[in-house]
Design a protein around this motif. Structure first.
Motif, PDB file in Angstrom:
ATOM      1  N   ASP A 148     -19.296 123.396  44.172  1.00 37.86           N
ATOM      2  CA  ASP A 148     -18.739 122.382  43.248  1.00 37.86           C
ATOM      3  C   ASP A 148     -18.841 121.031  44.434  1.00 37.86           C
ATOM      4  N   GLY A 192     -24.360 116.161  36.596  1.00 33.85           N
ATOM      5  CA  GLY A 192     -23.070 116.324  37.045  1.00 33.85           C
ATOM      6  C   GLY A 192     -23.628 118.460  37.090  1.00 33.85           C
ATOM      7  N   ARG A 193     -22.462 118.755  37.061  1.00 36.18           N
ATOM      8  CA  ARG A 193     -22.665 120.257  36.789  1.00 36.18           C
ATOM      9  C   ARG A 193     -23.989 121.180  35.518  1.00 36.18           C
ATOM     10  N   CYS A 226     -26.779 120.622  37.493  1.00 42.55           N
ATOM     11  CA  CYS A 226     -27.049 121.540  38.886  1.00 42.55           C
ATOM     12  C   CYS A 226     -27.771 123.396  37.814  1.00 42.55           C
ATOM     13  N   VAL A 259     -22.481 119.913  42.930  1.00 36.78           N
ATOM     14  CA  VAL A 259     -22.054 118.630  42.177  1.00 36.78           C
ATOM     15  C   VAL A 259     -22.385 117.402  43.262  1.00 36.78           C
TER      16      VAL A 259
END
Length: 401
Positions: A104, A214-215, A218, A134
């Protein structure tokens, strides 16, 4: 520089990271170039983090300071439901390792200037292209600020390979964003004297990168078919005590049950015998009334009456689990339900349960001198089957099963 900044510049950089963690609450954080682990030692107290990792090429320095990350006594005595695992690795930021993918937050505080310009390209590819975090926080000296530092000639540290201007740092950061799908915001710590901030900027310039998407962005990259690479050496790994671990939960619950049962037993004995001055022990209204009624109901259902037997000259006060669960908030919170409380206590050698598993048996020796004399007489006579009846309506005093 120490005299110019308050708090010290390195503390301001660390506080910047801490403030970011408080705001964004990342669960997985890695500090590249962790060195003496000073930033990690601060981040470990922010329990929104579940995995905290440090990486440095100097393994000897990491080993010297890594034990400062071990849990302290409070972590064992008062564990929470938070989970924290700390791992330290020796390795180069120019090499790939699958264990550091998909975090993160990645921090690189005053690191990039220690790399050669050729290695900066490799570092960028590994950090943004392979690790795909992130968010990334990169700080580096701002060379435009150097003329304001008293007595400084050349770079700020003998190991620095370069020190960028604001324009050079911005150029590198924007290229990284274009190549790997990030966006960046520029800031810094260590303000210039009044009237010079705009012309020279911050002493340490900072780029805060966020992955576009964002996530989700990824995860798409992490689903590729690339072979896992493990190039780093694990130096240290520790898991902090957590109530999510059944062994830790049982240990804490058993301790709380024994403590609470002992306190309830003492209260019952005080109400049974009265205080030393002959007055009845005063108890909390409401809860004690409920406690007495509940115990009376359970005793009528389970025992059909109140029994006090002497067995091997040891007495036990029987504290129903329902009483513990209903009247002791911490026992209730730890166990979650009455059935789970019984399940967690079953088979534990520290806890003596009644034959049907519905109550905790707490050892008790009569304090009344007359009863002690009777016990002694019984022992001297060799008679071990004596029994008498108690008419208290709060707890059952029963023999060991």
């Amino acid at each position: 520089m120490a005299a110019m900044f308050s708090p010290a510049l390195h503390r301001q950089r660390h506080q910047f990271v801490i403030d970011f963690v408080k705001q964004h609450k990342p669960k997985k954080v890695v500090d590249l170039g962790c060195s003496e682990c000073s930033l990690l030692k601060k981040l470990r107290f922010h329990r929104e983090i579940e995995l905290l990792v440090g990486l440095d090429v100097n393994g000897a320095k990491v080993k010297k300071h890594m034990y400062g990350l071990a849990p302290i006594s409070t972590d064992y005595l008062q564990p929470t439901y938070d989970q924290l695992c700390i791992e330290l690795y020796q390795g180069s930021v120019t090499q790939e390792d699958a264990r550091l993918r998909g975090f993160d937050l990645v921090t690189a505080i005053e690191l990039i200037e220690h790399l050669t310009l050729a290695d900066v390209g490799l570092f960028s590819a590994v950090l943004f292209g392979y690790m795909t975090p992130v968010a990334v926080i990169v700080s580096t000296p701002n060379s435009e600020f150097n003329p304001l530092l008293p007595g400084l000639r050349g770079f700020r540290h003998s190991d620095h390979k370069f020190e960028w201007t604001r324009a050079e740092f911005r150029s590198w950061a924007l290229k990284v964003c274009l190549d790997y799908g990030y966006e960046v915001a520029f800031t810094g710590v260590g303000q210039a004297p009044q009237g010079q901030q705009e012309s020279v900027g911050f002493c340490s310039q900072i780029g805060v990168f966020h992955r576009i998407g964002g996530r989700n962005g990824c995860n798409m990259l992490l689903d590729d078919d690339a072979d896992d690479v493990f190039s780093y050496t694990l130096l240290y790994s520790i898991k902090y005590p957590s109530l999510r671990d059944n062994n830790t939960l049982r240990r804490v619950l058993v301790s709380e049950v024994l403590y609470s049962a002992e306190k309830l037993k003492d209260r019952w004995l005080e109400e049974k015998t009265g205080n030393r001055d002959g007055t009845q022990c005063q108890t909390e209204e409401g809860r004690d009334e409920f406690l007495s009624e509940l115990c009376m109901e359970m005793e009528e259902q389970q025992t059909g009456g109140l029994i006090s037997n002497i067995f091997n000259w040891k007495q036990y006060v029987s504290v129903p689990l329902a009483v513990l669960w209903s009247c002791c908030p911490k026992v209730c919170a730890l166990s979650g339900s009455l059935s789970n409380l019984r399940h967690l206590l079953m088979g534990n050698p520290e806890v003596k349960l009644s034959q049907d598993g519905s109550a905790v048996l707490v050892a008790h020796q009569e304090q009344d001198q007359e009863e002690e004399d009777v016990d002694n007489d019984l022992e001297d006579s060799g008679y071990a089957g004596a029994s008498h009846y108690s008419h208290s309506a709060d707890f059952v005093v029963t023999k060991a099963r």
